[in-house]
Structure formats: C-alpha cells, structure tokens
Design a protein around this motif. Structure first.
Motif, PDB file in Angstrom:
ATOM      1  N   GLN A  53      13.483   8.317 -13.722  1.00 64.43           N
ATOM      2  CA  GLN A  53      12.404   9.301 -13.614  1.00 64.43           C
ATOM      3  C   GLN A  53      11.376   8.835 -12.597  1.00 64.43           C
ATOM      4  N   LEU A  54      11.069   7.555 -12.651  1.00 63.31           N
ATOM      5  CA  LEU A  54      10.075   7.013 -11.723  1.00 63.31           C
ATOM      6  C   LEU A  54      10.563   7.134 -10.285  1.00 63.31           C
ATOM      7  N   ALA A  55      11.848   6.834 -10.095  1.00 64.76           N
ATOM      8  CA  ALA A  55      12.393   6.924  -8.743  1.00 64.76           C
ATOM      9  C   ALA A  55      12.315   8.362  -8.243  1.00 64.76           C
ATOM     10  N   ALA A  56      12.605   9.331  -9.140  1.00 63.85           N
ATOM     11  CA  ALA A  56      12.583  10.732  -8.728  1.00 63.85           C
ATOM     12  C   ALA A  56      11.158  11.188  -8.442  1.00 63.85           C
ATOM     13  N   GLU A  57      10.218  10.818  -9.307  1.00 64.80           N
ATOM     14  CA  GLU A  57       8.842  11.293  -9.158  1.00 64.80           C
ATOM     15  C   GLU A  57       8.184  10.728  -7.915  1.00 64.80           C
ATOM     16  N   ALA A  58       8.375   9.450  -7.701  1.00 65.06           N
ATOM     17  CA  ALA A  58       7.620   8.774  -6.639  1.00 65.06           C
ATOM     18  C   ALA A  58       8.443   8.560  -5.383  1.00 65.06           C
ATOM     19  N   HIS A  59       9.621   9.143  -5.315  1.00 66.41           N
ATOM     20  CA  HIS A  59      10.478   9.023  -4.124  1.00 66.41           C
ATOM     21  C   HIS A  59      10.744   7.579  -3.770  1.00 66.41           C
ATOM     22  N   LEU A  60      11.127   6.804  -4.785  1.00 69.03           N
ATOM     23  CA  LEU A  60      11.512   5.408  -4.547  1.00 69.03           C
ATOM     24  C   LEU A  60      13.000   5.281  -4.822  1.00 69.03           C
ATOM     25  N   ASP A  90       0.818  -1.215   0.000  1.00 77.85           N
ATOM     26  CA  ASP A  90       0.000   0.000   0.000  1.00 77.85           C
ATOM     27  C   ASP A  90       0.846   1.257   0.000  1.00 77.85           C
ATOM     28  N   SER A  91       1.974   1.237   0.701  1.00 80.92           N
ATOM     29  CA  SER A  91       2.807   2.440   0.772  1.00 80.92           C
ATOM     30  C   SER A  91       3.319   2.822  -0.608  1.00 80.92           C
ATOM     31  N   THR A  92       3.707   1.825  -1.401  1.00 80.60           N
ATOM     32  CA  THR A  92       4.196   2.121  -2.756  1.00 80.60           C
ATOM     33  C   THR A  92       3.080   2.704  -3.610  1.00 80.60           C
ATOM     34  N   ILE A  93       1.881   2.117  -3.494  1.00 85.62           N
ATOM     35  CA  ILE A  93       0.747   2.623  -4.288  1.00 85.62           C
ATOM     36  C   ILE A  93       0.460   4.072  -3.915  1.00 85.62           C
ATOM     37  N   GLN A  94       0.525   4.366  -2.613  1.00 86.70           N
ATOM     38  CA  GLN A  94       0.253   5.742  -2.195  1.00 86.70           C
ATOM     39  C   GLN A  94       1.295   6.703  -2.738  1.00 86.70           C
ATOM     40  N   LYS A  95       2.536   6.266  -2.740  1.00 88.96           N
ATOM     41  CA  LYS A  95       3.599   7.139  -3.279  1.00 88.96           C
ATOM     42  C   LYS A  95       3.350   7.422  -4.746  1.00 88.96           C
ATOM     43  N   LEU A  96       2.903   6.394  -5.481  1.00 89.91           N
ATOM     44  CA  LEU A  96       2.649   6.589  -6.909  1.00 89.91           C
ATOM     45  C   LEU A  96       1.481   7.538  -7.113  1.00 89.91           C
ATOM     46  N   HIS A  97       0.444   7.383  -6.284  1.00 85.83           N
ATOM     47  CA  HIS A  97      -0.707   8.283  -6.409  1.00 85.83           C
ATOM     48  C   HIS A  97      -0.309   9.714  -6.102  1.00 85.83           C
ATOM     49  N   ARG A  98       0.527   9.878  -5.065  1.00 85.41           N
ATOM     50  CA  ARG A  98       0.929  11.238  -4.690  1.00 85.41           C
ATOM     51  C   ARG A  98       1.764  11.867  -5.786  1.00 85.41           C
ATOM     52  N   ALA A  99       2.470  11.034  -6.556  1.00 84.32           N
ATOM     53  CA  ALA A  99       3.254  11.582  -7.673  1.00 84.32           C
ATOM     54  C   ALA A  99       2.367  11.886  -8.864  1.00 84.32           C
ATOM     55  N   GLY A 100       1.078  11.637  -8.752  1.00 87.63           N
ATOM     56  CA  GLY A 100       0.170  11.968  -9.838  1.00 87.63           C
ATOM     57  C   GLY A 100      -0.009  10.861 -10.856  1.00 87.63           C
ATOM     58  N   LEU A 101       0.546   9.683 -10.589  1.00 91.98           N
ATOM     59  CA  LEU A 101       0.419   8.575 -11.537  1.00 91.98           C
ATOM     60  C   LEU A 101      -0.871   7.824 -11.233  1.00 91.98           C
ATOM     61  N   VAL A 102      -1.642   7.558 -12.259  1.00 91.61           N
ATOM     62  CA  VAL A 102      -2.923   6.893 -12.045  1.00 91.61           C
ATOM     63  C   VAL A 102      -2.997   5.577 -12.809  1.00 91.61           C
ATOM     64  N   GLN A 103      -2.400   5.545 -13.991  1.00 92.68           N
ATOM     65  CA  GLN A 103      -2.515   4.345 -14.806  1.00 92.68           C
ATOM     66  C   GLN A 103      -1.188   3.611 -14.866  1.00 92.68           C
ATOM     67  N   VAL A 104      -1.285   2.309 -15.082  1.00 88.96           N
ATOM     68  CA  VAL A 104      -0.084   1.485 -15.120  1.00 88.96           C
ATOM     69  C   VAL A 104       0.816   1.899 -16.285  1.00 88.96           C
ATOM     70  N   ARG A 105       0.201   2.316 -17.400  1.00 80.63           N
ATOM     71  CA  ARG A 105       1.069   2.646 -18.536  1.00 80.63           C
ATOM     72  C   ARG A 105       1.874   3.915 -18.288  1.00 80.63           C
TER      73      ARG A 105
END
Lengths: 421, 331
Positions: A36-43, A12-27
């Motif tokens: 880029q993904l690591a920077a956007e979603a703080h991973l 759940d924590s990863t999903i929340q980070k992705l949502h907070r980065a504005g990502l909604v769809q898997v594509r």
C-alpha cells in the motif's frame, strides 16, 4: 504530538513523495502494508519495505545494569590509574588538557603501547590508533616505550604462576606491540572529520580498542569561523561518542590550554581551548601540569569518581609512578622532596625541552646542548636512584620502577638527541 | 487530526464513500472537518444529515473539549519527587513536579548528571519506574546503585529496584523522538513511569542547530512539545539537561539550544560551582568536592531567584553546610 515524517532520516525526495501522498505522521507510514505504501507514495516495494523498517526502529531499552563494567587502558602509573578508577576507560571519551610540555603526547604514546600488552597481564591485547595532527616525532619514542614494556612483560611473565600468562608473556615482544599501534597523520579539520569513517573501516579488520587524537585542537584553532567550528566539533564528538559506546573503544582526545580573561576583570586563568561548547563533549577531563621534575594529573570531570590529583613522571622508559610520598606543592616552587627521583626527558610533547618554552627545531641547537648536558650529568644519579628503588611487581603490570640497563640509558640520551633535531 | 479517514471512525464511512472522498482529495479527518457540509455533499454520496452526523462523531473523537476548573482541581495529584537534599527540593516546591518539564542547566562538570542520578534513585526507592535516554554515556547505573546502597538497601533489593530503571543510549534527535513515541504509545513502557531523563539534550541537538534549513530547531521544537505532552499524559516529570553558552563575545552566559528553547521548560534550575580549588575554611565531608549552587531561574509555580547549595558525595546529593564569612579575599 505524534512523530512527524520530516523527522525521518530519509532523502528529501522520499519525504516529499510521502507528503504528496498525504502522509504526515510516522505512524501513518507504519500502519500501511509495504505494498500500500509503495502504491500511495510511488515508491518501489523494496524502498517501501526499507523505509518502514527504518521508521519503526527505536533505541533498545535495557533494564537494570546496562552492560558489564567496561575495561580500562592502564597507564603504567599506579597512582594515575587509581585516580581514574583503573585507567583510561573504554566506552567513553577522555580529554587530556595541558599547557605545552605537560605530557599529553607522552601519555597517549604510553597508552597506545599499554593497549597491546597481553590481557593476562593487565593489558587488552588490542590494537590502538594514534591520530597525529601536530607532526610530532613519535616513531622512535614508540620504539623505546615498546622495548621497555617488553622488558617488563618478560620479567612479569617469568615469575607468573599462571601458564597462560607465561605463554602470553613469551609471545609478547616490542615488535609485536608496535605492530598493534597504527599511526595516522592528519593536517586539516576536513581530514579529521573523516575519522569516524576511518575508525569504522579499521574496526572491521583489527581488534581496535584505543583511539588517541593528538591533538584535536590543532586543526581548528584560528582557522575557521567559530560557529561552524563549534558545529563540526559537536558532530565529531557525537560520532566518536557513538563509536566509543557501541564498539567499546577508549577515545582519548588531547586539547591545548588557553588563557581566559574574564569580561569584568579579575585574574586570568587557564581553560581548555576550543570554546565552552567543547567542554561538554568529553566524559572525563584530566589536566596535566608540569610541576618541577614531574607532572601532576588533575581529574576535574568524571561521571563516577570524585576530583583528585595524581603525580607521575615521564622517564626514558615511559610514564611511571613517582616513588615515595608526594605532597602537592602549594605554589609554583619546586619540591625538595623530589630530589633523587630520577630525571627524564620532560620535553615530552615533542615541542622542545620540558621547560615550558616553545622552541621549534631550527632553534633547537642550544636546547639540544643543554639537555645533552643534563642527560650526561645525571646519568649516574638516575641509575643510582632507580637501582635503589627496584620494585618489580610480577603480578601487577603497573610497576613503579623498571631498572634500565646502562645500555638503555645511553640509548635514551641518543634518542633524546635525535628527537630534538 | 491528520489521521486518514477510516471505516471504523463511523459506520457511515463505507469503503465506497471513502473512495469517492479520496478521489476528490479528501483523505484526512482534518480535511473532512474543514470543508463546508455543502461541498462535502457534492464530493460523496452521503446526504446532508449523514454528513452532519459524521462531523459530530469526528469532532467528539478528535477535538479537545474544555473541562471546568473544578474538574481539573479534583484530579488526583501526584506527590513531587524529592531527591533527598531538602533545600534543592524546596526550590521546586518539594521536589520534581509531575506533569512538568524541568531543565537543569550549567557548565561542564557542575553536577547535572549527578542530580539526575539522585532523582532517579529517589524515584526507584518510591516504587516507581524511571526511563533514561542517555546521549553522553555518563549516566552511571553503578553510581545509582551506590546511592541505593547508601540509603540502607541490601544488594538484592538494589538489583530488584534497578530492574525498574530502563536505560537507552540515544545518539540523535531522531532516535530520541522514536523513543518518546514508543513510550507514549506502549502502555507497558509508560505504566508506572514517574521520571523520564534526557541527558543531555544539548549533546543531541548541537550538531544540527547550525545546519541550513533550520531542521535542527524544528526537531528541537518537536522534542520539547513531545516531552511536555508525554509528561502531562503519563503524569511524570521530564528532566532534561542543557549546557550554558556565552550569549555574545564578552557577554554573560545563557542556556544553550537557542532563544526559542528558553521558553519551553516549565522550570529551569541554573547550576554553578565554586571556582577556587584551594581548601576553604569550611569543614566539608570527605570526598565532597567543591560546593555547588542551584538557582531557580524559571518556574511556573515557585518563586524564582531562590538558590540552594549542595554537595555531591558518595551517598548522593547532600546539603552543603551554611557558608561562613570568609576572612581573606580569594585570589
């Protein structure tokens, strides 16, 4: 509608980070580079790379024939194997349903021994796992089944033309067969839900091809609230199905039979236990009914074969064919054609004598004496009947008869006596 | 609509403009279109005219535009897919309609997978492709091949036809969604595809439906919507099998997967099987087994409540002979 991020099986924590980065769809996740993904979603970069790899996975598509035809675990009864299309199929779940004394445990034990038979002679040369939830006394019965199988393999191997088959037969013994049978005793539903993990671990170490759970109903009946039970059972069935398909296992689950009273009145009928949702879980269903001295197996569900019936009997040496012609009885009456076929310890399930009554060990004194009397009274009949019908198919593992030596018959009586204690 | 704003959407969206918008929290197309034009001028360095023209471009690309009913009618229609059993096909108006989601619902061992096999064989014979997502490992390609052989095709022809059948084993809802996404986005997967079979959706969803947080129902809704949109976009039939459960203790039976799912499929066929195993007075073909009945319980285009009897044989799904009146009552 494109696939949403919440459908990913990530914490759940990863999903929340992705949502907070504005990502909604898997594509959207897949379009970015890992940095880029690591920077956007703080991973971390490794987390981002792993996430992208898992998100991009999809089931493999095969064309035409998905895989070569799977093998079978023979049951030593030719008619039963013919009904099933070769035996208990690998890669699928088979459900055995029976009232008490039907022969479910006996068939499971026979299948476990048969999986260990050499591949050159019709077996699989593989290990099997017997999961026992009913505390049945299986050890001695396994010994006698393995001994009978070893006798048969010795006869078959000595007359075989193929040198590989002769060598395999020479290497096979009751001890080697029993070393391939693993017994796991469980008592609660929670332990049974850990079975997929146990199987995965065992598959790393041993060439496992058969799993028998006897019975899957016992831990769950009358224990828990029904919706939770239904979900747990569906989960377990889904995991077992996945393991069976991916690893080529034959999974055999035994179930109890319960009475169904239709709501609007009408005759009561026997249905498998564990509710209507469970009935969809297995790919094959075999009903085992005690029918006089023998058992009747009724196939009611198969992906490829039509329904049908096959008689078999449970003898001291194990599951075997019924000799001669067999007419399915119309009612409950015993068929007079079955005289002289040979009696066996029909109390196969370990519940008690095979008269369909449930008796526990404490009350077993009278039944013990009764079946001793039966055993002694019919020794000569059994020896005579089987001696007159010796048919050793040297190239065919599923022989219809094995001549027991006189010593074996008295051993059978002795082991019967011990089993009832 | 949730896509990120990118330069390629419109040349006016340069990298600097995108960076400014991002700093103000406007990252997606939807966010841009929902804001007032006045607010957008303050968020980035575009003029009012430029903002209005960017919005027009984005609307044209991302929003659905109405089309007239005559245009819809003029679209070429795809013939319904017939299984070979005329009465069952007649329930749906000739066969499986393209662009629709059809559900087969019934108790265990009633013939749902067999009907899927019959329709798959029919699609292959018609020269189309079939994709099967098998959750129960009961979809037997060998049996499909037997159906093709019984229709008079040689062994080589059957092998050639079966190359157009794509088979995947799925063991979770997430895997099914990944597969559907791939089918929709990759042309080589959906070109020529006429039938998409999911057998069975209940096996995939059942382990999740009682989980806390309703994630199971969320996934189920996603799957339903995705199946319908793939069916509509690619002009294929999505065929799904489902189980029957008891609606309440002692009550009647209804399709599994919850009350919300009842509204999702376009067509629903309820299957049942005659219960007596004793041989009846009818002369049935050998190895036919009991008579099965399909009833149309829900449809957007055909009259509901009609039913048809069929048999499952070695050659596929065949019509059952007309039932005669039984003289003796069944026990």
């Amino acid at each position: 509608m494109a696939r949403q991020i919440y459908t990913l099986q990530e914490p759940d924590s990863t999903i929340q980070k992705l949502h907070r980065a504005g990502l909604v769809q898997v594509r959207d996740v897949l379009r970015l580079t890992p940095d880029q993904l690591a920077a956007e979603a703080h991973l971390s970069p490794s987390e981002a790379a792993g996430l992208q790899q898992r998100a991009g996975r999809r089931p493999a598509l095969t064309q035409g024939r998905p895989r070569p035809p799977a093998g079978h675990v023979v049951t030593f009864s030719r008619r039963l194997d013919a009904l099933l299309g070769g035996g208990l199929p690998l890669g699928r779940i088979t459900e055995l349903v029976a009232p008490p004394g039907g022969g479910k445990t006996q068939l499971c034990l026979q299948a476990c021994v048969d999986a260990a038979l050499p591949a050159e002679l019709g077996g699989l040369s593989a290990d099997s796992l017997l999961v026992d939830t009913e505390d049945s006394p299986v050890t001695e019965r396994l010994h006698s089944l393995a001994a009978a199988a070893a006798d048969h393999v010795r006869c078959a191997g000595s007359a075989a033309a193929d040198p590989a088959a002769c060598r395999a037969a020479a290497d096979f013994s009751a001890e080697s067969a029993l070393r391939r049978v693993h017994v796991l005793r469980l008592s609660s539903a929670a332990e049974l839900l850990l079975l997929p993990a146990v199987l995965t671990e065992l598959l790393e170490r041993r060439p496992l091809r058969l799993v028998c759970v006897d019975s899957v109903a016992a831990p769950w009946r009358y224990g828990e609230p029904v919706p939770r039970r239904a979900q747990e059972l569906q989960w377990l069935a889904a995991q077992l199905r996945r393991l069976a398909a991916r690893r080529g296992l034959a999974v055999v689950l035994t179930n109890q039979a319960t009475t169904h009273l239709p709501a609007g009145g009408g005759a009561a009928c026997l249905v498998p236990a564990l509710g209507p949702g469970w009935r969809h879980c297995a790919a094959l269903r075999l009903w085992l009914e005690p029918c006089g001295d023998i058992r009747l197996a009724r196939l009611t569900k198969h992906p490829e074969r039509a329904d049908g019936t096959a008689p078999f009997q449970v003898l001291a040496v194990g599951v075997r064919d019924v000799c001669g012609d067999f007419d399915e009885p119309a009612g409950q009456s015993e068929d007079s054609e079955q005289e002289g076929e040979g009696e066996g310890p029909s109390g196969g399930d370990g519940d008690g004598p095979g008269t369909g009554q449930e008796e526990d060990g404490a009350g077993g004194a009278e039944s013990e004496a009764k079946s001793q009397g039966e055993g002694t009274g019919h020794v000569e009949e059994e020896g005579h009947a089987v001696g007159g019908h010796v048919t050793e198919r040297v190239s065919d593992v599923t022989a219809t008869d094995v001549t027991p030596r006189t010593g074996d018959v008295s051993d059978c009586t002795a082991s019967k006596r011990q089993r009832l204690i | 609509m949730h896509q990120y704003l990118k330069n390629k959407e419109c040349p006016l969206l340069s990298e600097d403009v995108l960076a400014e918008l991002k700093n103000n929290g406007i990252k997606t197309v939807l966010a841009f279109l929902s804001r007032d034009s006045e607010a957008l001028i303050h968020a980035c360095s575009l003029t009012y005219q430029e903002v209005v023209s960017v919005k027009k471009v984005l609307f044209a690309k991302y929003s659905a535009l109405p089309c007239s009913a005559t245009d819809l009618l003029d679209q070429p229609s795809v013939a319904p897919l017939a299984s070979g059993c005329d009465r069952v096909d007649g329930l749906l108006g000739g066969g499986l309609p393209a662009g629709d989601l059809v559900e087969l619902c019934g108790p265990s061992a009633v013939g749902k997978t067999q009907l899927c096999l019959a329709w798959a064989a029919a699609a292959l014979l018609a020269g189309a492709r079939v994709l099967v997502a098998d959750a129960k490992c009961e979809f037997s390609v060998d049996r499909c091949r037997r159906f093709l052989r019984r229709r008079g095709r040689s062994a080589q022809e059957c092998d050639r036809l079966l190359e157009r059948l794509q088979y995947a084993q799925v063991f979770s809802m997430q895997e099914l969604l990944a597969l559907l996404e791939a089918v929709r986005s990759r042309r080589r997967l959906h070109a020529g595809l006429r039938l998409l079979v999911v057998d069975s959706l209940a096996a995939l969803a059942a382990p999740l439906l009682a989980s806390p947080g309703f994630i199971g129902f969320g996934l189920l809704t996603d799957v339903g919507t995705t199946l319908k949109s793939v069916a509509a976009e690619c002009r294929l039939t999505a065929l799904v099998t489902n189980d029957l459960v008891q609606s309440e203790p002692g009550g009647g039976e209804r399709p599994a997967l919850g009350l919300a799912w009842l509204h999702v499929p376009h067509h629903r066929l309820l299957l049942s099987r005659e219960t007596s195993t004793a041989p009846g007075p009818l002369a049935q073909p050998p190895r036919a087994g009991p008579r099965r009945t399909a009833t149309l319980a829900k449809s957007i285009s055909a009259p509901c409540g009609t039913s048809a009897d069929f048999l499952v044989t070695d050659a596929g799904v065949e019509e059952a002979p007309i039932a005669q009146k039984r003289s003796a009552p069944e026990d």
